[in-house]
Design a protein around this motif. Structure first.
Motif, PDB file in Angstrom:
ATOM      1  N   ALA A  14       0.831  -1.204   0.000  1.00 36.70           N
ATOM      2  CA  ALA A  14       0.000   0.000   0.000  1.00 36.70           C
ATOM      3  C   ALA A  14       0.868   1.257   0.000  1.00 36.70           C
ATOM      4  O   ALA A  14       0.567   2.231  -0.697  1.00 36.70           O
ATOM      5  N   ILE A  18       0.839   4.076  -2.901  1.00 34.60           N
ATOM      6  CA  ILE A  18       0.552   5.482  -2.603  1.00 34.60           C
ATOM      7  C   ILE A  18       1.664   6.377  -3.137  1.00 34.60           C
ATOM      8  O   ILE A  18       1.410   7.399  -3.774  1.00 34.60           O
ATOM      9  N   VAL A  22       0.997   9.184  -6.158  1.00 31.91           N
ATOM     10  CA  VAL A  22       1.265  10.597  -5.884  1.00 31.91           C
ATOM     11  C   VAL A  22       2.372  11.124  -6.796  1.00 31.91           C
ATOM     12  O   VAL A  22       2.279  12.227  -7.342  1.00 31.91           O
ATOM     13  N   VAL A  66       6.755   4.177   0.670  1.00 30.68           N
ATOM     14  CA  VAL A  66       6.369   5.335  -0.138  1.00 30.68           C
ATOM     15  C   VAL A  66       7.574   5.831  -0.928  1.00 30.68           C
ATOM     16  O   VAL A  66       7.462   6.175  -2.106  1.00 30.68           O
TER      17      VAL A  66
END
Length: 98
Positions: A14, A18, A22, A66
């Protein structure tokens, strides 16, 4: 009994997703600012550099998942920009970035 070490911020799918979404939006918005091939290439290079700075901060102090998504999509965005510049260079016979 042996001690167990756990990652405080483990990489998750996840988090990678993300970061990828982005960063895709970030590169798209910066790429749309450029009105021609040189503008697109320079804006994409700038946006990618800023994204990599953010990814390096995330690696050190935040979520490494991320940061991984940011790095992967930035590399892909730079590859697309390089391919567009190369095609324009091959078509025109003149380096398009100067």
């Amino acid at each position: 009994m042996r001690p167990s070490y756990r990652e405080p911020n483990p990489v998750t799918g996840a988090g990678v997703a993300i970061g990828a979404v982005v960063t895709f939006a970030w590169l798209l918005l910066f790429g749309l600012v450029g009105r021609d091939v040189p503008g697109y290439a320079w804006w994409t290079l700038l946006a990618g550099g800023l994204a990599w700075v953010a990814a390096s901060v995330l690696v050190r102090h935040g979520d490494r998942g991320v940061a991984t998504g940011v790095a992967i999509v930035t590399a892909g965005g730079w590859s697309i920009a390089a391919a567009i510049v190369a095609v324009r260079w091959a078509q025109a016979g003149d380096w398009p970035l100067w």
